[in-house]
Write a protein that holds these residues in place. Structure first.
Motif, PDB file in Angstrom:
ATOM      1  N   VAL A  87      54.947  -8.974   8.907  1.00 29.85           N
ATOM      2  CA  VAL A  87      55.850  -8.373   7.902  1.00 29.85           C
ATOM      3  C   VAL A  87      56.157  -9.632   6.929  1.00 29.85           C
ATOM      4  O   VAL A  87      56.689 -10.446   7.256  1.00 29.85           O
ATOM      5  CB  VAL A  87      56.848  -7.800   8.518  1.00 29.85           C
ATOM      6  CG1 VAL A  87      57.973  -7.248   7.473  1.00 29.85           C
ATOM      7  CG2 VAL A  87      56.651  -6.766   9.474  1.00 29.85           C
ATOM      8  N   GLU A  88      55.775  -9.323   5.619  1.00 25.59           N
ATOM      9  CA  GLU A  88      56.261 -10.125   4.633  1.00 25.59           C
ATOM     10  C   GLU A  88      57.789 -10.551   4.465  1.00 25.59           C
ATOM     11  O   GLU A  88      58.580  -9.743   4.759  1.00 25.59           O
ATOM     12  CB  GLU A  88      55.832  -9.977   3.213  1.00 25.59           C
ATOM     13  CG  GLU A  88      56.045 -10.813   2.132  1.00 25.59           C
ATOM     14  CD  GLU A  88      55.407 -10.508   0.888  1.00 25.59           C
ATOM     15  OE1 GLU A  88      55.790 -10.481  -0.167  1.00 25.59           O
ATOM     16  OE2 GLU A  88      54.448  -9.424   0.942  1.00 25.59           O
ATOM     17  N   GLY A  89      58.153 -11.845   4.557  1.00 23.65           N
ATOM     18  CA  GLY A  89      59.421 -12.259   4.460  1.00 23.65           C
ATOM     19  C   GLY A  89      60.112 -12.350   5.959  1.00 23.65           C
ATOM     20  O   GLY A  89      61.439 -12.095   5.921  1.00 23.65           O
ATOM     21  N   SER A  90      59.304 -12.468   6.963  1.00 25.86           N
ATOM     22  CA  SER A  90      59.860 -12.639   8.265  1.00 25.86           C
ATOM     23  C   SER A  90      58.970 -13.557   9.094  1.00 25.86           C
ATOM     24  O   SER A  90      58.282 -14.195   8.310  1.00 25.86           O
ATOM     25  CB  SER A  90      59.753 -11.205   8.867  1.00 25.86           C
ATOM     26  OG  SER A  90      58.103 -11.153   9.278  1.00 25.86           O
ATOM     27  N   ASP A  91      59.718 -13.828  10.382  1.00 23.78           N
ATOM     28  CA  ASP A  91      58.965 -14.909  11.185  1.00 23.78           C
ATOM     29  C   ASP A  91      59.219 -14.331  12.526  1.00 23.78           C
ATOM     30  O   ASP A  91      60.106 -13.627  12.576  1.00 23.78           O
ATOM     31  CB  ASP A  91      59.874 -16.388  11.077  1.00 23.78           C
ATOM     32  CG  ASP A  91      58.843 -17.481  11.433  1.00 23.78           C
ATOM     33  OD1 ASP A  91      57.604 -17.032  11.990  1.00 23.78           O
ATOM     34  OD2 ASP A  91      59.156 -18.602  11.318  1.00 23.78           O
ATOM     35  N   TRP A  92      58.482 -14.896  13.534  1.00 24.81           N
ATOM     36  CA  TRP A  92      58.863 -14.529  14.860  1.00 24.81           C
ATOM     37  C   TRP A  92      60.004 -15.183  15.452  1.00 24.81           C
ATOM     38  O   TRP A  92      60.191 -16.419  15.492  1.00 24.81           O
ATOM     39  CB  TRP A  92      57.648 -14.913  15.503  1.00 24.81           C
ATOM     40  CG  TRP A  92      56.247 -14.004  15.398  1.00 24.81           C
ATOM     41  CD1 TRP A  92      55.216 -14.697  14.663  1.00 24.81           C
ATOM     42  CD2 TRP A  92      56.136 -12.791  15.557  1.00 24.81           C
ATOM     43  NE1 TRP A  92      54.272 -13.632  14.546  1.00 24.81           N
ATOM     44  CE2 TRP A  92      54.823 -12.279  15.223  1.00 24.81           C
ATOM     45  CE3 TRP A  92      56.733 -11.726  16.292  1.00 24.81           C
ATOM     46  CZ2 TRP A  92      54.194 -11.147  14.913  1.00 24.81           C
ATOM     47  CZ3 TRP A  92      56.234 -10.390  16.190  1.00 24.81           C
ATOM     48  CH2 TRP A  92      54.790 -10.233  15.696  1.00 24.81           C
ATOM     49  N   LEU A  93      60.744 -14.287  16.276  1.00 18.08           N
ATOM     50  CA  LEU A  93      61.720 -14.948  17.257  1.00 18.08           C
ATOM     51  C   LEU A  93      61.178 -15.049  18.609  1.00 18.08           C
ATOM     52  O   LEU A  93      61.095 -15.765  19.200  1.00 18.08           O
ATOM     53  CB  LEU A  93      62.928 -13.950  17.278  1.00 18.08           C
ATOM     54  CG  LEU A  93      64.068 -14.454  18.075  1.00 18.08           C
ATOM     55  CD1 LEU A  93      64.995 -15.752  17.786  1.00 18.08           C
ATOM     56  CD2 LEU A  93      65.205 -13.322  18.317  1.00 18.08           C
ATOM     57  N   LEU A  94      60.267 -14.010  18.864  1.00 17.26           N
ATOM     58  CA  LEU A  94      59.639 -13.852  20.057  1.00 17.26           C
ATOM     59  C   LEU A  94      58.286 -13.233  19.691  1.00 17.26           C
ATOM     60  O   LEU A  94      58.145 -12.139  19.510  1.00 17.26           O
ATOM     61  CB  LEU A  94      60.164 -12.779  21.134  1.00 17.26           C
ATOM     62  CG  LEU A  94      61.551 -13.394  21.894  1.00 17.26           C
ATOM     63  CD1 LEU A  94      62.172 -12.359  22.956  1.00 17.26           C
ATOM     64  CD2 LEU A  94      61.378 -14.566  22.754  1.00 17.26           C
ATOM     65  N   PRO A  95      57.189 -14.295  19.670  1.00 18.01           N
ATOM     66  CA  PRO A  95      56.011 -13.758  19.034  1.00 18.01           C
ATOM     67  C   PRO A  95      54.996 -13.160  20.297  1.00 18.01           C
ATOM     68  O   PRO A  95      55.514 -13.392  21.312  1.00 18.01           O
ATOM     69  CB  PRO A  95      55.244 -15.109  18.920  1.00 18.01           C
ATOM     70  CG  PRO A  95      55.974 -16.046  19.553  1.00 18.01           C
ATOM     71  CD  PRO A  95      57.381 -15.785  19.712  1.00 18.01           C
ATOM     72  N   PRO A  96      54.097 -12.512  19.739  1.00 20.83           N
ATOM     73  CA  PRO A  96      53.225 -11.891  20.653  1.00 20.83           C
ATOM     74  C   PRO A  96      52.571 -13.028  21.803  1.00 20.83           C
ATOM     75  O   PRO A  96      52.401 -14.213  21.056  1.00 20.83           O
ATOM     76  CB  PRO A  96      52.099 -11.242  20.181  1.00 20.83           C
ATOM     77  CG  PRO A  96      52.592 -10.974  18.856  1.00 20.83           C
ATOM     78  CD  PRO A  96      53.683 -12.155  18.473  1.00 20.83           C
ATOM     79  N   GLY A  97      52.527 -12.696  22.870  1.00 19.44           N
ATOM     80  CA  GLY A  97      51.688 -13.932  23.836  1.00 19.44           C
ATOM     81  C   GLY A  97      52.978 -14.532  24.520  1.00 19.44           C
ATOM     82  O   GLY A  97      52.900 -14.887  25.793  1.00 19.44           O
ATOM     83  N   GLU A  98      54.310 -14.476  23.990  1.00 21.30           N
ATOM     84  CA  GLU A  98      55.392 -14.872  24.692  1.00 21.30           C
ATOM     85  C   GLU A  98      56.376 -13.643  25.279  1.00 21.30           C
ATOM     86  O   GLU A  98      57.078 -13.905  25.935  1.00 21.30           O
ATOM     87  CB  GLU A  98      56.435 -15.756  23.934  1.00 21.30           C
ATOM     88  CG  GLU A  98      55.504 -17.282  23.687  1.00 21.30           C
ATOM     89  CD  GLU A  98      56.659 -17.943  22.843  1.00 21.30           C
ATOM     90  OE1 GLU A  98      58.088 -17.569  22.835  1.00 21.30           O
ATOM     91  OE2 GLU A  98      56.122 -18.830  21.930  1.00 21.30           O
ATOM     92  N   ALA A  99      55.869 -12.483  24.801  1.00 23.50           N
ATOM     93  CA  ALA A  99      56.383 -11.148  25.309  1.00 23.50           C
ATOM     94  C   ALA A  99      55.628 -10.313  25.275  1.00 23.50           C
ATOM     95  O   ALA A  99      54.352 -10.386  24.811  1.00 23.50           O
ATOM     96  CB  ALA A  99      57.488 -11.041  24.364  1.00 23.50           C
ATOM     97  N   ASP A 100      55.826  -9.015  25.698  1.00 17.94           N
ATOM     98  CA  ASP A 100      54.778  -7.766  25.537  1.00 17.94           C
ATOM     99  C   ASP A 100      54.903  -7.644  23.928  1.00 17.94           C
ATOM    100  O   ASP A 100      55.633  -7.991  23.349  1.00 17.94           O
ATOM    101  CB  ASP A 100      55.531  -6.555  26.201  1.00 17.94           C
ATOM    102  CG  ASP A 100      55.533  -6.706  27.855  1.00 17.94           C
ATOM    103  OD1 ASP A 100      54.884  -7.675  28.298  1.00 17.94           O
ATOM    104  OD2 ASP A 100      56.410  -5.992  28.537  1.00 17.94           O
ATOM    105  N   LEU A 101      53.837  -6.897  23.663  1.00 22.01           N
ATOM    106  CA  LEU A 101      53.576  -6.593  22.119  1.00 22.01           C
ATOM    107  C   LEU A 101      54.833  -5.739  21.754  1.00 22.01           C
ATOM    108  O   LEU A 101      55.250  -6.085  20.796  1.00 22.01           O
ATOM    109  CB  LEU A 101      52.241  -5.907  22.113  1.00 22.01           C
ATOM    110  CG  LEU A 101      51.950  -5.467  20.441  1.00 22.01           C
ATOM    111  CD1 LEU A 101      52.184  -6.880  19.516  1.00 22.01           C
ATOM    112  CD2 LEU A 101      50.863  -4.673  20.202  1.00 22.01           C
ATOM    113  N   ALA A 102      55.222  -4.779  22.585  1.00 15.72           N
ATOM    114  CA  ALA A 102      56.283  -3.938  22.084  1.00 15.72           C
ATOM    115  C   ALA A 102      57.259  -3.608  23.184  1.00 15.72           C
ATOM    116  O   ALA A 102      56.962  -3.764  24.396  1.00 15.72           O
ATOM    117  CB  ALA A 102      55.579  -2.348  21.816  1.00 15.72           C
TER     118      ALA A 102
END
Length: 126
Positions: A87-102
């Motif tokens: 999503v434009e204008g965002s960043d990961w707090l918990l990215p995929p790979g460190e948590a389930d996808l959803a």
């Protein structure tokens, strides 16, 4: 949070957006638990909101006060387990790979409710 879709191939998700304070409390609650059902989380550049990725179709039945669930134009948010946020204008707090996808919507609903109660209790003690 702008929920424009990237052109990356991947799984589809809806996004539950909440104010940052409630979202961070919910993340803490989810991480203190068994961690099951915890998915990827985005934050906006202004740090005003957090976005929890949830399975597609969640938006149709989402009714948690103080939050919104975006269907991302009915196509779902495209997410690639990569460092680049979808999503434009965002960043990961918990990215995929460190948590389930959803995040499991029922688990998120319970965590957001508990977070709201904790925040009300903390605010009433001031």
């Amino acid at each position: 949070m702008d929920t424009s879709i990237s052109d990356s191939p991947c799984d589809a998700c809806d996004v539950v957006t909440v104010p940052t304070r409630q979202g961070l409390e919910a993340v803490d609650i989810l991480r203190r638990g068994a961690g099951e059902g915890m998915g990827s989380v985005l934050h906006d550049d202004g740090c005003d909101t957090l976005g929890f990725l949830v399975p597609p179709g969640t938006a149709a039945a989402w009714d948690v006060p103080g939050s919104t669930c975006t269907e991302t134009d009915g196509r779902g948010l495209r997410v690639v387990p990569a460092p680049e946020p979808p999503v434009e204008g965002s960043d990961w707090l918990l990215p995929p790979g460190e948590a389930d996808l959803a995040t499991d919507p029922a688990v998120l609903r319970a965590a957001l409710g508990e977070a709201a109660r904790l925040i009300r209790a903390a605010d009433s003690c001031r």
